[in-house]
Write a protein that holds these residues in place. Structure first.
Motif, PDB file in Angstrom:
ATOM      1  N   ASN B 223       0.815  -1.217   0.000  1.00 40.29           N
ATOM      2  CA  ASN B 223       0.000   0.000   0.000  1.00 40.29           C
ATOM      3  C   ASN B 223       0.843   1.258   0.000  1.00 40.29           C
ATOM      4  OD1 ASN B 223      -2.654  -0.938  -0.059  1.00 40.29           O
ATOM      5  ND2 ASN B 223      -2.457  -1.628   2.054  1.00 40.29           N
ATOM      6  N   MET B 224       1.981   1.217   0.679  1.00 40.01           N
ATOM      7  CA  MET B 224       2.819   2.400   0.794  1.00 40.01           C
ATOM      8  C   MET B 224       4.250   1.994   0.518  1.00 40.01           C
ATOM      9  SD  MET B 224       1.179   3.775   4.363  1.00 40.01           S
ATOM     10  CE  MET B 224       1.081   2.115   5.071  1.00 40.01           C
ATOM     11  N   PHE B 225       4.920   2.712  -0.351  1.00 39.58           N
ATOM     12  CA  PHE B 225       6.309   2.406  -0.671  1.00 39.58           C
ATOM     13  C   PHE B 225       7.179   3.476  -0.016  1.00 39.58           C
ATOM     14  CE2 PHE B 225       9.557   1.842  -4.346  1.00 39.58           C
ATOM     15  CZ  PHE B 225      10.339   1.039  -3.529  1.00 39.58           C
ATOM     16  N   ALA B 226       7.323   3.347   1.305  1.00 37.33           N
ATOM     17  CA  ALA B 226       7.995   4.395   2.069  1.00 37.33           C
ATOM     18  C   ALA B 226       9.490   4.115   2.182  1.00 37.33           C
ATOM     19  CB  ALA B 226       7.392   4.500   3.466  1.00 37.33           C
ATOM     20  N   MET B 227       9.865   2.858   2.324  1.00 35.52           N
ATOM     21  CA  MET B 227      11.265   2.511   2.537  1.00 35.52           C
ATOM     22  C   MET B 227      11.748   1.684   1.341  1.00 35.52           C
ATOM     23  SD  MET B 227      11.068   1.984   6.659  1.00 35.52           S
ATOM     24  CE  MET B 227      12.790   2.401   6.912  1.00 35.52           C
ATOM     25  N   SER B 228      12.476   0.601   1.602  1.00 35.85           N
ATOM     26  CA  SER B 228      12.891  -0.249   0.496  1.00 35.85           C
ATOM     27  C   SER B 228      11.952  -1.456   0.438  1.00 35.85           C
ATOM     28  CB  SER B 228      14.332  -0.713   0.696  1.00 35.85           C
ATOM     29  OG  SER B 228      14.409  -1.520   1.849  1.00 35.85           O
ATOM     30  N   TRP B 229      12.000  -2.192  -0.668  1.00 36.44           N
ATOM     31  CA  TRP B 229      11.149  -3.359  -0.799  1.00 36.44           C
ATOM     32  C   TRP B 229      11.976  -4.486  -1.420  1.00 36.44           C
ATOM     33  CZ3 TRP B 229       6.276  -3.853  -4.442  1.00 36.44           C
ATOM     34  CH2 TRP B 229       5.614  -5.052  -4.153  1.00 36.44           C
ATOM     35  N   THR B 230      12.093  -5.585  -0.685  1.00 40.03           N
ATOM     36  CA  THR B 230      12.759  -6.755  -1.229  1.00 40.03           C
ATOM     37  C   THR B 230      11.700  -7.668  -1.820  1.00 40.03           C
ATOM     38  OG1 THR B 230      14.464  -6.595   0.454  1.00 40.03           O
ATOM     39  CG2 THR B 230      14.311  -8.668  -0.737  1.00 40.03           C
ATOM     40  N   ILE B 231      11.721  -7.839  -3.117  1.00 38.25           N
ATOM     41  CA  ILE B 231      10.715  -8.649  -3.798  1.00 38.25           C
ATOM     42  C   ILE B 231      11.229 -10.078  -3.876  1.00 38.25           C
ATOM     43  CG2 ILE B 231       9.521  -8.991  -6.000  1.00 38.25           C
ATOM     44  CD1 ILE B 231       9.874  -5.775  -6.165  1.00 38.25           C
ATOM     45  N   VAL B 232      10.418 -11.030  -3.439  1.00 36.57           N
ATOM     46  CA  VAL B 232      10.863 -12.415  -3.279  1.00 36.57           C
ATOM     47  C   VAL B 232       9.978 -13.371  -4.077  1.00 36.57           C
ATOM     48  CG1 VAL B 232      11.260 -14.283  -1.632  1.00 36.57           C
ATOM     49  CG2 VAL B 232      11.625 -11.902  -0.927  1.00 36.57           C
ATOM     50  N   HIS B 233      10.601 -14.179  -4.918  1.00 36.53           N
ATOM     51  CA  HIS B 233       9.919 -15.313  -5.546  1.00 36.53           C
ATOM     52  C   HIS B 233      10.395 -16.578  -4.841  1.00 36.53           C
ATOM     53  CE1 HIS B 233       8.802 -18.445  -8.309  1.00 36.53           C
ATOM     54  NE2 HIS B 233      10.059 -18.715  -8.570  1.00 36.53           N
ATOM     55  N   PRO B 234       9.522 -17.230  -4.022  1.00 39.24           N
ATOM     56  CA  PRO B 234       9.927 -18.454  -3.332  1.00 39.24           C
ATOM     57  C   PRO B 234      10.119 -19.591  -4.339  1.00 39.24           C
ATOM     58  CG  PRO B 234       7.887 -17.520  -2.404  1.00 39.24           C
ATOM     59  CD  PRO B 234       8.131 -16.851  -3.713  1.00 39.24           C
ATOM     60  N   VAL B 235      11.267 -20.249  -4.263  1.00 43.24           N
ATOM     61  CA  VAL B 235      11.526 -21.352  -5.195  1.00 43.24           C
ATOM     62  C   VAL B 235      10.911 -22.628  -4.616  1.00 43.24           C
ATOM     63  CG1 VAL B 235      13.282 -22.634  -6.449  1.00 43.24           C
ATOM     64  CG2 VAL B 235      13.612 -20.206  -6.017  1.00 43.24           C
ATOM     65  N   ASP B 236       9.592 -22.730  -4.743  1.00 46.00           N
ATOM     66  CA  ASP B 236       8.899 -23.914  -4.230  1.00 46.00           C
ATOM     67  C   ASP B 236       8.552 -24.854  -5.391  1.00 46.00           C
ATOM     68  OD1 ASP B 236       6.851 -22.675  -5.538  1.00 46.00           O
ATOM     69  OD2 ASP B 236       5.860 -21.971  -3.715  1.00 46.00           O
ATOM     70  N   LYS B 237       7.712 -25.811  -5.132  1.00 46.77           N
ATOM     71  CA  LYS B 237       7.431 -26.832  -6.160  1.00 46.77           C
ATOM     72  C   LYS B 237       6.790 -26.256  -7.411  1.00 46.77           C
ATOM     73  CE  LYS B 237       7.237 -30.957  -3.321  1.00 46.77           C
ATOM     74  NZ  LYS B 237       6.420 -31.828  -2.466  1.00 46.77           N
ATOM     75  N   GLU B 238       6.126 -25.116  -7.259  1.00 51.61           N
ATOM     76  CA  GLU B 238       5.470 -24.494  -8.412  1.00 51.61           C
ATOM     77  C   GLU B 238       6.446 -23.669  -9.254  1.00 51.61           C
ATOM     78  OE1 GLU B 238       2.235 -25.188  -8.774  1.00 51.61           O
ATOM     79  OE2 GLU B 238       2.459 -26.385  -6.943  1.00 51.61           O
ATOM     80  N   SER B 239       7.634 -23.422  -8.711  1.00 48.91           N
ATOM     81  CA  SER B 239       8.570 -22.516  -9.379  1.00 48.91           C
ATOM     82  C   SER B 239       9.260 -23.209 -10.554  1.00 48.91           C
ATOM     83  CB  SER B 239       9.623 -22.056  -8.373  1.00 48.91           C
ATOM     84  OG  SER B 239      10.675 -21.408  -9.060  1.00 48.91           O
ATOM     85  N   PRO B 240       9.462 -22.503 -11.660  1.00 46.08           N
ATOM     86  CA  PRO B 240      10.211 -23.104 -12.777  1.00 46.08           C
ATOM     87  C   PRO B 240      11.675 -23.348 -12.427  1.00 46.08           C
ATOM     88  CG  PRO B 240       9.761 -20.784 -13.203  1.00 46.08           C
ATOM     89  CD  PRO B 240       9.007 -21.148 -11.970  1.00 46.08           C
ATOM     90  N   PHE B 241      12.155 -22.717 -11.324  1.00 42.45           N
ATOM     91  CA  PHE B 241      13.546 -22.917 -10.925  1.00 42.45           C
ATOM     92  C   PHE B 241      13.692 -24.061  -9.927  1.00 42.45           C
ATOM     93  CE2 PHE B 241      13.228 -18.063 -11.181  1.00 42.45           C
ATOM     94  CZ  PHE B 241      13.450 -18.057 -12.546  1.00 42.45           C
ATOM     95  N   PHE B 242      12.604 -24.769  -9.621  1.00 42.66           N
ATOM     96  CA  PHE B 242      12.591 -25.696  -8.501  1.00 42.66           C
ATOM     97  C   PHE B 242      13.756 -26.685  -8.511  1.00 42.66           C
ATOM     98  CE2 PHE B 242      10.876 -29.624  -6.452  1.00 42.66           C
ATOM     99  CZ  PHE B 242      11.022 -29.147  -5.172  1.00 42.66           C
ATOM    100  N   ASP B 243      13.961 -27.363  -9.627  1.00 38.35           N
ATOM    101  CA  ASP B 243      15.004 -28.392  -9.665  1.00 38.35           C
ATOM    102  C   ASP B 243      16.239 -27.948 -10.436  1.00 38.35           C
ATOM    103  OD1 ASP B 243      13.755 -28.245 -12.041  1.00 38.35           O
ATOM    104  OD2 ASP B 243      13.179 -30.355 -12.161  1.00 38.35           O
ATOM    105  N   MET B 244      16.440 -26.637 -10.565  1.00 41.47           N
ATOM    106  CA  MET B 244      17.577 -26.148 -11.334  1.00 41.47           C
ATOM    107  C   MET B 244      18.800 -25.929 -10.445  1.00 41.47           C
ATOM    108  SD  MET B 244      15.756 -23.482 -13.934  1.00 41.47           S
ATOM    109  CE  MET B 244      17.243 -23.045 -14.837  1.00 41.47           C
ATOM    110  N   THR B 245      19.963 -26.235 -11.007  1.00 36.92           N
ATOM    111  CA  THR B 245      21.224 -25.959 -10.324  1.00 36.92           C
ATOM    112  C   THR B 245      21.780 -24.646 -10.871  1.00 36.92           C
ATOM    113  OG1 THR B 245      22.508 -27.070 -12.020  1.00 36.92           O
ATOM    114  CG2 THR B 245      21.690 -28.430 -10.205  1.00 36.92           C
TER     115      THR B 245
END
Lengths: 323, 323, 323, 323
Positions: B223-245
């Motif tokens: 809602n408010m972008f007052a400070m910094s924002w770390t955007i995170v994509h969790p590498v879970d089973k749904e992630s295309p990176f799941f089994d990548m090295t």
């Protein structure tokens, strides 16, 4: 999406176009996106939007209009000075009346633009009054021009070009209605949404009454409009074109109406673009030529001149696979 | 959200980037957010947006352009006066041609800016005409400049900075793809939404074909972008990176494309910001350094210079806990 | 709505305010809606928005700044003319240096504003050059001022006033957190949406950690904001305040953050307004005084001066009935 | 939609209009869309929006105001010059005081507009100061006027006209509440959405208390507003008017409030339009006359003068068929 559309467009009334409005051969939306409609009973001035006209004409026309107005206005004021008598101006050097008029005309331009060299200047009360009003007039005039210039600058500059024809083309083992668009400007369009509505007289199903059908699209929204976009309506069982032949299509007085909405990065504004294809602008059995032109200097390249190019293609008789 | 994305991005066509456009080593979005695309066949003028150029250059460049144009235009008009003969101007005092040209050049500037001291002034018909046109030209020129100046003022002034690298970092017992952004302006951004799309050649699953994957985010709207924002994509089973090295990642020609949308309080406008990370801008096994710098004078403080700072970190092998 | 909120605000990270940022006694949002945050490491110029400053100062300040700049600039140019020598100007009548400087200062104003009477005018090359540049400078300066003036005009003029205190008031057999707002301008606001978020240290449930809670509202959207609006958060079983006493509240370091979004008819723009109440700006056991002032001349009337007025009230101990 | 509405409008409080505000005979929204509300306790300046006034008055009024201000300001400065003494100006030729005042008045206009012929010019220190300030004043004044002129240009120019009366008309075997709108400008409106709310004292159900009811519409959104639009609320079992007679309606102190939202292509802005019908502006048992006027020159034509025309019609007693 589809359900809302179905609700909105099942009867003719719902589009804001009356039943009678759709006689054979008329189109509801012109290719430039304006409505093919006339409103009687509105005053001339009610309907006109001068601002819009001045803002959307070409720069050449605009400069021509401004320059023309400039000379006419100065002609008018020069005549006023002539009427109150040249003895109310000091500094004139001409000896004939024509020479004096020329000088007074230039004095007028110097007053209107507020240059005011002062070689010629008013001494009498009337000339003083006229020149006071003229300089006010000049400043108001340039306030107007400044407003128009900024208006010209700040409006969205998108120019989405449509392929000249729409095609009934092979699509996933069946057929699809396709047309192609490209953004002819360098500004970047994002969040582009498309709605397509068919207006047609479907003799098989509706006793010759005109109906409006929203057309389902393969994709109706893209996040980035960087290259070209081929918009596809799969002719599946839900499509109003499902059991139509080329002859049916030509007799249906079909008009395919297109509404596009996008966000223009440059002007930070939402833009709306409309167009339409009539039945005789739709080619049966053809497919678009690839516009992709390889990667040059690390940039993916498309050839915009090929936007409307198509070639004959045999239509499969199956139903498009939908996933 | 995810479902709409999946629909939009399962096939390459859907992004508006063609299949062939994505050859090894090319990026689709440049780091400054522009599309890495060229359109052939458009006229030079069609593609250029002068307004955009004048509005987005620096103030120094802008003033330089205006001053340069001012001198060139006056040189042009001074030459015109010279062509019609200096006898059409009264008040010149120079004796050599060069001295006179300088005087006429200054007379021209006095006409163009509408100062019009009148020390020098036109008497002949041609000089009168030229000076009338020049003063009109001057006013139109300043209408233009005024429009551009306001255009420079009124466009959104956001400057969202991205961390130089994206990281594969430890996240809730597993790993996550992370990058960090900060608003480098004092204007206040609200309702910030982020979309992240991975474009990659996934040799394991798609026979070496390039695919687009929307990435699920831990949070995709604040809602408010007052400070910094770390955007995170969790590498879970749904992630295309799941089994990548790490090696898989480098061979995938991965590009992580980011689309940010926000409301800018100062200009009351919606803004769109884009950027991307290529595989070689993604660091495997690292985490961001804390930017928080304590509370000073009652204000929570962050150190923007640490935006891109990261340190090595061991990656857990588990799956991130999602709640 | 609630579910999205719950997702967004369960952990501190999600608001863009870091955990450490919320130490006892600090507020995150100032009452005027700005964020109580400092960003280190940004250049002075990066953070400043001159345009915003010039557009939001009072008209008196603005005119003062412009007039001050006008005199300083002319002082500067007068000094330049003095440096190149007064013999490069004709028409000076003063006999002392001071008299001449005054005259040259006025000559400079006549050049800068492009009045250019011509009583004094440049003859030498340097004075000619300086006056040419000064008149260009003048026009650019007024292009700037025109841009700023329009910027001042066109920004939304909303002024939503908040009651000085928020109240824990009787509400439908239970209690509610209430505050009251009114639009202090004549412009008409429609489609007003409110979000309220509590930031607090809840010692009972979260081991003294700060948490963010979206607060459910009785109504969070109205179509027309014609009169006043009392915004109510019912303290029911879902409320984070459900089992809190007055003492708990004061020890919680509570901050109630308010985000308002509305459409401003006059400027045709969306506006965003923020404010917040700290625990010591919340009154336990009070209710607002009625602002309605009868119907006068057929117009429903409210008394804006009563916006913040409240009176003591006994709080029921039940749970508000929700329908 | 309906459910949200029901939530919003079941009680009087929710519209932002207080219970007491709705006494017999008052209307909440005026026909021109403004709220029929007064706010006491706001300063005169707080409530006024000068910009809005200057931007929405007619061009004739605007030019009149500017010209009037121009003459008053010059009268003021002419008086100042008179006060410091005419000997501070050179070039006056008049012999009487009145003649001189006229000359000085014109000198003032030449300074204010920055024409500055130089026939008359200041020599004394005070006249120099006054003229310096006046020319600055003049430029600021024209910056203001330029801003206002652009403000007049750029605001949306929509003019949606409503039929003079709303009708209780025959509709699909039952009855419907209908009114008709048309866009009286040439600008193109798209994505038009309508909300209709009834405010009434329903003696049968609510013990004479005023209640607000959202009215379900046959269609509440059209994509293109090219011709006219008849908005219909079917009086079915869900309608608050279901069992009402003409007499009930007149005694209900009914006000039908209308909120329209649309996108204006010309200005690329969202617009909001409001209006209302009181019970005595609703005709029982009538239907609208067809506005369609055939196809002329290939354009569907409507006759806007027939917008409000209706004719008597017998109302069926059934319930409208809803599909």
């Amino acid at each position: 999406m589809a359900s809302r559309f179905n609700k909105l467009f099942t009867s003719i009334k719902n589009t804001g176009f009356g039943e009678q409005a759709s006689q054979q051969g008329d189109r509801l939306i012109n290719r430039d996106g304006s409505f093919n409609v006339r409103k009687r009973g509105l005053g001339f001035f009610d309907q006109l939007s001068y601002y819009h006209a001045f803002v959307s004409m070409s720069w050449l026309q605009f400069l021509g209009m401004v320059t023309g107005a400039f000379f006419l206005i100065n002609l008018f004021y020069a005549s006023l000075y002539w009427m109150v008598g040249y003895d109310q101006l000091v500094g004139l050097e001409g000896t004939t009346n024509f020479q004096k008029f020329i000088e007074v005309f230039y004095f007028s331009t110097q007053t209107f633009t507020t240059v005011g060299y002062g070689k010629v200047s008013p001494v009498g009360t009337w000339a003083g009054l006229i020149s006071a009003i003229e300089s006010l007039n000049g400043l108001l005039g340039f306030a107007l021009v400044t407003g128009l210039v900024y208006g010209r600058f700040s409006r969205p500059v998108e120019k989405i070009i449509f392929s000249e024809k729409a095609l009934i083309a092979p699509y996933k083992g069946g057929r699809g209605l396709m047309f192609r668009i490209v953004n002819a400007r360098r500004n970047q369009l994002t969040e582009v949404e498309v709605q397509v509505i068919a207006s047609m007289v479907d003799s098989k199903r509706n006793n010759g009454m005109r109906k409006f059908y929203p057309l389902e699209l393969e994709i109706n929204r893209i996040n980035m409009f960087a290259m070209s976009w081929t918009i596809v309506h799969p002719v599946d069982k839900e499509s109003p074109f499902f059991d139509m032949t080329e002859k049916d299509l030509n007799e249906s007085d079909l008009e395919v109406m297109i509404l596009i909405k996008a966000f223009d990065d440059t002007s930070s504004r939402l833009i709306h673009v409309r167009s339409s294809y009539k039945y005789n602008e739709i080619v049966w059995g053809a497919k678009f030529v690839n516009m992709f032109d390889g990667v040059n200097d690390g940039k993916a390249t498309i050839d915009v001149e090929k936007l409307g190019e198509y070639e004959k293609a045999t239509l499969p008789t199956g139903i498009p696979e939908t996933n």
